[in-house]
Motif scaffolding. Structure first.
Motif, PDB file in Angstrom:
ATOM      1  N   SER A  40      37.170  -0.050  19.664  1.00 47.69           N
ATOM      2  CA  SER A  40      38.367  -0.105  18.812  1.00 47.69           C
ATOM      3  C   SER A  40      38.991   1.273  18.781  1.00 47.69           C
ATOM      4  O   SER A  40      38.278   2.283  18.784  1.00 47.69           O
ATOM      5  CB  SER A  40      38.012  -0.496  17.373  1.00 47.69           C
ATOM      6  N   GLY A  41      40.322   1.335  18.714  1.00 41.60           N
ATOM      7  CA  GLY A  41      40.974   2.625  18.611  1.00 41.60           C
ATOM      8  C   GLY A  41      42.382   2.493  18.095  1.00 41.60           C
ATOM      9  O   GLY A  41      43.039   1.463  18.293  1.00 41.60           O
ATOM     10  N   ALA A  42      42.873   3.533  17.421  1.00 43.25           N
ATOM     11  CA  ALA A  42      44.226   3.523  16.875  1.00 43.25           C
ATOM     12  C   ALA A  42      44.577   4.904  16.371  1.00 43.25           C
ATOM     13  O   ALA A  42      43.715   5.794  16.266  1.00 43.25           O
ATOM     14  CB  ALA A  42      44.340   2.507  15.735  1.00 43.25           C
ATOM     15  N   PHE A  43      45.851   5.088  16.028  1.00 48.73           N
ATOM     16  CA  PHE A  43      46.287   6.299  15.343  1.00 48.73           C
ATOM     17  C   PHE A  43      45.943   6.158  13.872  1.00 48.73           C
ATOM     18  O   PHE A  43      46.207   5.126  13.261  1.00 48.73           O
ATOM     19  CB  PHE A  43      47.796   6.474  15.518  1.00 48.73           C
ATOM     20  N   SER A  44      45.341   7.184  13.281  1.00 47.87           N
ATOM     21  CA  SER A  44      44.982   7.163  11.867  1.00 47.87           C
ATOM     22  C   SER A  44      46.136   7.684  11.024  1.00 47.87           C
ATOM     23  O   SER A  44      46.474   8.870  11.106  1.00 47.87           O
ATOM     24  CB  SER A  44      43.743   8.025  11.609  1.00 47.87           C
ATOM     25  N   PRO A  45      46.765   6.821  10.203  1.00 50.06           N
ATOM     26  CA  PRO A  45      47.857   7.277   9.342  1.00 50.06           C
ATOM     27  C   PRO A  45      47.412   8.338   8.338  1.00 50.06           C
ATOM     28  O   PRO A  45      48.208   9.206   7.978  1.00 50.06           O
ATOM     29  CB  PRO A  45      48.293   5.997   8.619  1.00 50.06           C
ATOM     30  N   CYS A  46      46.167   8.273   7.898  1.00 50.14           N
ATOM     31  CA  CYS A  46      45.688   9.227   6.900  1.00 50.14           C
ATOM     32  C   CYS A  46      45.376  10.586   7.512  1.00 50.14           C
ATOM     33  O   CYS A  46      45.693  11.627   6.928  1.00 50.14           O
ATOM     34  CB  CYS A  46      44.446   8.683   6.205  1.00 50.14           C
ATOM     35  N   LEU A  47      44.756  10.602   8.668  1.00 53.16           N
ATOM     36  CA  LEU A  47      44.327  11.844   9.293  1.00 53.16           C
ATOM     37  C   LEU A  47      45.354  12.418  10.254  1.00 53.16           C
ATOM     38  O   LEU A  47      45.228  13.565  10.682  1.00 53.16           O
ATOM     39  CB  LEU A  47      43.009  11.623  10.041  1.00 53.16           C
ATOM     40  N   LYS A  48      46.353  11.578  10.629  1.00 53.13           N
ATOM     41  CA  LYS A  48      47.368  11.976  11.615  1.00 53.13           C
ATOM     42  C   LYS A  48      46.712  12.361  12.939  1.00 53.13           C
ATOM     43  O   LYS A  48      47.132  13.294  13.629  1.00 53.13           O
ATOM     44  CB  LYS A  48      48.216  13.141  11.094  1.00 53.13           C
ATOM     45  N   LYS A  49      45.638  11.647  13.273  1.00 56.51           N
ATOM     46  CA  LYS A  49      44.913  11.857  14.529  1.00 56.51           C
ATOM     47  C   LYS A  49      44.573  10.504  15.131  1.00 56.51           C
ATOM     48  O   LYS A  49      44.584   9.476  14.437  1.00 56.51           O
ATOM     49  CB  LYS A  49      43.604  12.608  14.279  1.00 56.51           C
ATOM     50  N   ASN A  50      44.233  10.499  16.407  1.00 58.02           N
ATOM     51  CA  ASN A  50      43.721   9.281  17.040  1.00 58.02           C
ATOM     52  C   ASN A  50      42.240   9.146  16.725  1.00 58.02           C
ATOM     53  O   ASN A  50      41.473  10.097  16.911  1.00 58.02           O
ATOM     54  CB  ASN A  50      43.877   9.345  18.565  1.00 58.02           C
ATOM     55  N   VAL A  51      41.834   7.978  16.244  1.00 61.93           N
ATOM     56  CA  VAL A  51      40.416   7.723  15.998  1.00 61.93           C
ATOM     57  C   VAL A  51      40.004   6.477  16.769  1.00 61.93           C
ATOM     58  O   VAL A  51      40.827   5.610  17.077  1.00 61.93           O
ATOM     59  CB  VAL A  51      40.111   7.546  14.493  1.00 61.93           C
ATOM     60  N   ALA A  52      38.730   6.407  17.078  1.00 62.67           N
ATOM     61  CA  ALA A  52      38.214   5.262  17.827  1.00 62.67           C
ATOM     62  C   ALA A  52      36.725   5.150  17.568  1.00 62.67           C
ATOM     63  O   ALA A  52      36.085   6.079  17.058  1.00 62.67           O
ATOM     64  CB  ALA A  52      38.479   5.431  19.327  1.00 62.67           C
ATOM     65  N   MET A  53      36.192   4.013  17.908  1.00 63.80           N
ATOM     66  CA  MET A  53      34.743   3.872  17.973  1.00 63.80           C
ATOM     67  C   MET A  53      34.411   3.184  19.285  1.00 63.80           C
ATOM     68  O   MET A  53      35.242   2.480  19.879  1.00 63.80           O
ATOM     69  CB  MET A  53      34.164   3.115  16.769  1.00 63.80           C
ATOM     70  N   GLY A  54      33.214   3.425  19.751  1.00 69.91           N
ATOM     71  CA  GLY A  54      32.809   2.838  21.020  1.00 69.91           C
ATOM     72  C   GLY A  54      31.320   3.015  21.228  1.00 69.91           C
ATOM     73  O   GLY A  54      30.612   3.575  20.373  1.00 69.91           O
ATOM     74  N   TYR A  55      30.855   2.540  22.364  1.00 70.53           N
ATOM     75  CA  TYR A  55      29.433   2.619  22.695  1.00 70.53           C
ATOM     76  C   TYR A  55      29.239   3.589  23.854  1.00 70.53           C
ATOM     77  O   TYR A  55      29.940   3.512  24.871  1.00 70.53           O
ATOM     78  CB  TYR A  55      28.904   1.227  23.068  1.00 70.53           C
TER      79      TYR A  55
END
Length: 374
Positions: free
Chosen positions: A316-331
């Motif tokens: 999963s991944g997206a732009f974080s509105p709160c952090l103003k950064k790209n965040v993701a999770m993965g294996y």
């Protein structure tokens, strides 16, 4: 399919999209960024009636369920609940679910909309055998009820005046059956945003009535699935079908904590032998958080070393509105899973810098104490 609030969503400017066989609002008139930030600072009301609620009743309800999930359901106090997972014979996750032990003879569950048919078939198959062998348990699927989620810092102050319940002693994962604004409801202090909040099971024919009542608060707005996804990703929460599936075990998914301590010796649930071995020996892959540069990473983006060797995949991944950064999770391979490890994520052919980061990305604000969380 349509939830009882479909027309209500359209009237309020909801942009309806197909999701898991349902027509659901992805957003309203505000942007996804605005909607995400509003939930973090005020309050948001989500229609999650596409989720499947069900109850197991009978003197053997807990015993039956413990054969299918990894949690210590017997050890949960009455009126409290926990996240757990259904496993298959290989230890893979059939679905994740919030389980509440209403009483020793009644258990309430909510399972994912996209997994409804396979979950009910799975439970039903094992239920048929269990009862044929003399077990006392019956299943009731709550198709006559809707589910609303009220989330954010304004949730408690909005809900409190509408019912006779002291919310200062009603902690995260607590459950009650009570009237809210004169409507008989099931109330759970839980959610999928990382914020304090509640999920309210309400008779379908009165769902719009309750939604209108909750929206009388000037701090509460309707919110759609788009912001719900960015909120849960910022909170480091898994989405079934992306971050969890039948080939991933709870140990690999970083959900070892859902496996009850009192159950780890016997592991007497489906796939228990596989999971017990993983608990003892460890696993080769693990779920991690990532913060990246460039375009946001999306599901199935390759994760590589700085030298270009593939070591994992984004789930999963997206732009974080709160952090103003790209965040993701993965294996990733376990050897590359330590926080601070420098990696790359490949988006549209370009390798962007990424750093393994502890989750949640945005600290959660669940209303709980050390006692309530034990």
């Amino acid at each position: 399919m349509k939830t009882p609030l479909y027309d209500f969503h359209v009237e309020h400017g909801g942009k309806m999209v197909p999701f898991a066989g349902w027509a659901m609002p992805i957003q309203y008139k505000d942007s996804l960024v605005e909607a995400t930030l509003h939930c973090r600072s005020n309050g948001s009301l989500f229609d999650v009636s596409h989720m499947c609620g069900l109850t197991l009743k009978g003197k053997d309800a807990v015993k039956f369920l413990e054969g299918l999930v990894v949690g210590d359901i017997k050890g949960i106090k009455d009126g409290q609940g926990s996240l757990s997972v259904f496993t298959n014979e290989q230890g893979g996750i059939i679905d994740d679910t919030v389980i509440t032990k209403v009483s020793p003879t009644e258990v309430y569950l909510v399972v994912n909309a996209g997994c409804r048919e396979k979950d009910l078939a799975h439970i039903g198959k094992h239920l048929e055998k269990f009862t044929a062998d003399g077990g006392d348990v019956a299943m009731d699927v709550h198709d006559d009820r809707s589910l609303l989620a009220l989330q954010g810092p304004a949730a408690a102050e909005t809900l409190g005046p509408l019912m006779d319940l002291d919310l200062s002693n009603f902690f995260f994962s607590h459950f009650a059956k009570l009237d809210i604004a004169g409507i008989p409801c099931y109330l759970t202090r839980t959610g999928y945003t990382g914020e304090d909040g509640f999920e309210i099971s309400v008779p379908g024919e009165r769902a719009v009535e309750l939604a209108k009542k909750l929206l009388e608060s000037p701090r509460v707005r309707l919110c759609g699935l788009g912001a719900r996804d960015s909120l849960r990703l910022e909170a480091g929460l898994c989405l079934y079908g992306n971050d969890l599936n039948e080939s991933i075990t709870p140990v690999e998914a970083g959900l070892t904590w859902t496996i009850g301590k009192n159950r780890r010796e016997a592991c007497d649930f489906l796939g228990g032998e596989v999971i017990k071995k993983q608990l003892a020996e460890g696993v080769s892959t693990r779920r991690v958080g990532l913060v990246s540069t460039g375009a946001p990473a999306r599901a199935h983006s390759d994760i590589t070393t700085p030298e270009g060797e593939k070591v994992g995949e984004v789930s999963s991944g997206a732009f974080s509105p709160c952090l103003k950064k790209n965040v993701a999770m993965g294996y990733v391979n376990k050897s590359h899973g330590k926080a601070g490890t420098q990696l790359k994520v490949v988006v549209r052919g370009k390798a962007n810098d990424a750093t393994v980061t502890k989750m949640p990305f945005v600290p959660n604000t669940y209303f709980k104490t050390a006692i309530a969380a034990s």
